[in-house]
Scaffold this motif. Structure first.
Motif, PDB file in Angstrom:
ATOM      1  N   TYR A  12       0.680   6.251   5.081  1.00 56.77           N
ATOM      2  CA  TYR A  12       0.599   7.002   3.673  1.00 56.77           C
ATOM      3  C   TYR A  12       0.974   6.600   2.408  1.00 56.77           C
ATOM      4  O   TYR A  12       1.039   6.820   1.783  1.00 56.77           O
ATOM      5  CB  TYR A  12       0.876   8.625   4.341  1.00 56.77           C
ATOM      6  N   ALA A  13       2.385   5.653   3.118  1.00 63.18           N
ATOM      7  CA  ALA A  13       2.786   4.797   1.677  1.00 63.18           C
ATOM      8  C   ALA A  13       2.036   3.688   1.313  1.00 63.18           C
ATOM      9  O   ALA A  13       2.067   3.402   0.332  1.00 63.18           O
ATOM     10  CB  ALA A  13       4.349   4.579   2.725  1.00 63.18           C
ATOM     11  N   VAL A  14       1.898   3.160   2.843  1.00 64.11           N
ATOM     12  CA  VAL A  14       0.549   1.889   1.838  1.00 64.11           C
ATOM     13  C   VAL A  14      -0.879   2.528   1.754  1.00 64.11           C
ATOM     14  O   VAL A  14      -0.612   2.017   0.770  1.00 64.11           O
ATOM     15  CB  VAL A  14       0.723   1.386   3.513  1.00 64.11           C
ATOM     16  N   PHE A  15      -1.440   3.855   2.266  1.00 62.70           N
ATOM     17  CA  PHE A  15      -1.863   4.030   1.661  1.00 62.70           C
ATOM     18  C   PHE A  15      -1.736   4.373  -0.534  1.00 62.70           C
ATOM     19  O   PHE A  15      -2.786   3.836  -0.394  1.00 62.70           O
ATOM     20  CB  PHE A  15      -2.633   5.489   2.068  1.00 62.70           C
ATOM     21  N   GLY A  16      -0.861   4.529   0.057  1.00 62.87           N
ATOM     22  CA  GLY A  16      -0.225   5.261  -1.351  1.00 62.87           C
ATOM     23  C   GLY A  16      -0.542   3.474  -2.763  1.00 62.87           C
ATOM     24  O   GLY A  16      -0.873   3.396  -3.563  1.00 62.87           O
ATOM     25  N   LEU A  17       0.282   3.359  -1.519  1.00 64.12           N
ATOM     26  CA  LEU A  17       0.659   1.431  -2.484  1.00 64.12           C
ATOM     27  C   LEU A  17      -0.853   0.719  -2.716  1.00 64.12           C
ATOM     28  O   LEU A  17      -1.329   0.679  -3.914  1.00 64.12           O
ATOM     29  CB  LEU A  17       0.720   1.114  -1.814  1.00 64.12           C
ATOM     30  N   ALA A  18      -1.650   0.727  -1.911  1.00 63.03           N
ATOM     31  CA  ALA A  18      -3.040   0.042  -1.787  1.00 63.03           C
ATOM     32  C   ALA A  18      -3.971   1.231  -2.757  1.00 63.03           C
ATOM     33  O   ALA A  18      -4.624   0.319  -3.530  1.00 63.03           O
ATOM     34  CB  ALA A  18      -3.853   0.689  -0.298  1.00 63.03           C
ATOM     35  N   SER A  19      -3.877   2.288  -2.900  1.00 61.14           N
ATOM     36  CA  SER A  19      -4.579   3.305  -3.340  1.00 61.14           C
ATOM     37  C   SER A  19      -4.716   2.766  -5.168  1.00 61.14           C
ATOM     38  O   SER A  19      -4.739   2.757  -5.775  1.00 61.14           O
ATOM     39  CB  SER A  19      -5.307   4.760  -3.231  1.00 61.14           C
TER      40      SER A  19
END
Length: 480
Positions: free
Chosen positions: A301-308
């Motif tokens: 979820y942290a990686v998704f926040g960074l990517a988005s």
């Protein structure tokens, strides 16, 4: 499945008719007569054992059953009754409650709270002014973006972990998580911004540190459902930014308004997690909650926040002169309707699951629900783009390519959130990370026609994520 618990009391159980044995050649089949007597109960049964329990509760012995009905025991008679009676499970008296019901006003409020902090850049513009560097942007821009991306990634993972504690019914555990995680995220974001700024931009580094503090404290309030308190704390910031549109505001007043709102948000966040300090005195041990959510589970979820976040930022850098601020504001505000439509989708699929008799019918129902919700989100995003054009009357109107790229990015963000709600976050992470990497490489290599490249990247990511969602639509276990 119908609830038959109210039929198990002696006052409501149907009575087995007591009748003498009669010649079978002169009378109707006694089992058929018994089936008619017990029709209401047997038709709602989900297994012959329920019927057998009824027979035994009335005191029928196996000898009596063999004499009256010509079968060997209560279980054999129950199977005969079950086979001869069509299933008619009664509908509940009232419609079942929708666990995914959400308040539209509350979701819109969250979208507004997401967007209002952007007014801090309006108040802080004199502090961030300086010579333009790469991409024609002030040198402070990359300092702020680095701190913001770090904060988005950290807070997305922290929010998932806190929500996991809340889902376990452990509100103190969520407070403890936020009490430790929020300050750590503030410090990390400030250090990253300082490293990017260096000695050349001290004002930008200080502003980015305040930004990191705000992201951490506001994240606490949003997780704990304190949107209205956060909105009230942003009142000085909002009023000051609106005032600058009609009248010049001195730098000292701007700084005072920024610090006032930041202090209010930080204080509210601290008060919200303050009860967690009592928990930390026992080394974090809470009876019944020692086995909490795994830390590694929050990493995707942290990686998704960074990517988005990187996708939105790269879109702004690649298309800044075409009113990217307007597009970013529209996307941020659209997160309110997006959240509400996600709840509507989950509620609609649950209703479809109850109403569908086959997997094919259920899939058709979910496809229709997805089409309605996604179309509704795109309509809301388009309306917000057109509405925000009023705030930037001198910015160039978005062309078809730029508008198409913005809508495709909206599809990426909304389907990414939907995949997270399905528990399929790894698919969203893979697609968004690949798209963010491709868009970033296009910017670094100064690709021609950045709007066209962005449209191609976002459209490909949108198609990939819609395909992932479509693969899950027909699986009932994905909608639990």
């Amino acid at each position: 499945m119908s609830d038959l618990s109210d039929l198990r009391t002696p006052a409501t159980l149907p009575r087995i008719p007591q009748q003498p044995r009669r010649p079978n050649w002169a009378q109707p089949d006694p089992i058929d007569e018994l089936a008619r007597e017990l029709d209401a109960f047997v038709s709602a049964a989900v297994h012959p054992d329920e019927v057998a329990a009824l027979l035994e509760s009335d005191g029928l012995s196996d000898d009596q059953i063999r004499e009256r009905y010509g079968v060997r025991n209560s279980f054999a008679l129950a199977e005969e009754l079950y086979d001869r009676t069509p299933r008619r499970h009664p509908e509940p008296d009232t419609a079942p409650a929708d666990p995914w019901r959400a308040d539209l006003l509350g979701c819109l409020l969250r979208g507004l709270v997401f967007a209002l902090p952007g007014l801090a850049y309006v108040l802080g513009a004199p502090l961030l002014a300086g010579p333009r560097e790469a991409y024609g942007l002030p040198g402070s821009t990359f300092t702020l973006l680095a701190g913001a991306l770090c904060g988005w990634a950290w807070n997305q993972g922290l929010a998932h972990r806190a929500y996991s504690w809340l889902s376990l019914g452990d509100r103190p555990g969520a407070r403890r998580c936020l009490l430790v995680g929020a300050p750590a995220g503030m410090l990390l974001g400030a250090l990253v911004a300082l490293a990017v700024a260096g000695p050349a931009h001290p004002a930008a580094a200080a502003f980015a540190a305040g930004q990191s503090c705000y992201l951490g404290a506001s994240g606490v309030l949003l997780v704990m459902g304190r949107e209205r308190a956060l909105l009230a704390a942003l009142t000085p910031l909002t009023g000051g930014a609106l005032l600058t549109l009609v009248h010049p505001v001195p730098v000292s007043v701007r700084l005072f308004l920024l610090v006032t709102s930041l202090s209010a948000v930080a204080t509210l966040g601290l008060l919200e997690v303050a009860p967690g300090t009592r928990i930390l005195k026992g080394c974090g041990a809470v009876p019944g909650t020692s086995r909490g959510p795994r830390l590694i589970a929050s990493l995707p979820y942290a990686v998704f926040g960074l990517a988005s976040g990187a996708l939105v930022v790269s879109a702004g850098l690649g298309d800044r002169l075409a009113g990217a601020e307007r597009g970013a504001l529209a996307l941020t505000l659209s997160m309110g309707p997006a959240e509400w439509l996600l709840y509507r989708f989950r509620g609609g699929t649950l209703a479809g699951l109850r109403a569908s008799g086959t997997s094919r019918a259920f899939r058709r129902s979910t496809v229709r629900t997805l089409a309605r919700c996604l179309t509704g989100y795109l309509a809301a995003l388009l309306a917000l783009v057109l509405a925000t054009a009023v705030l930037w009357p001198h910015a160039p109107a978005p062309t078809g390519v730029r508008l198409g790229g913005l809508l495709a990015l909206g599809v990426v963000l909304w389907t990414g959130l939907l995949l997270q709600s399905f528990g399929a976050v790894l698919g969203a992470v893979a697609v968004c990370s690949a798209a963010a990497l491709a868009q970033t490489l296009a910017l670094l290599t100064h690709a021609a026609a950045p709007g066209t490249v962005a449209l191609a990247v976002y459209a490909a990511a949108a198609v990939a994520q819609v395909a992932l969602v479509a693969a899950l639509l027909g699986k009932a276990t994905a909608h639990r």
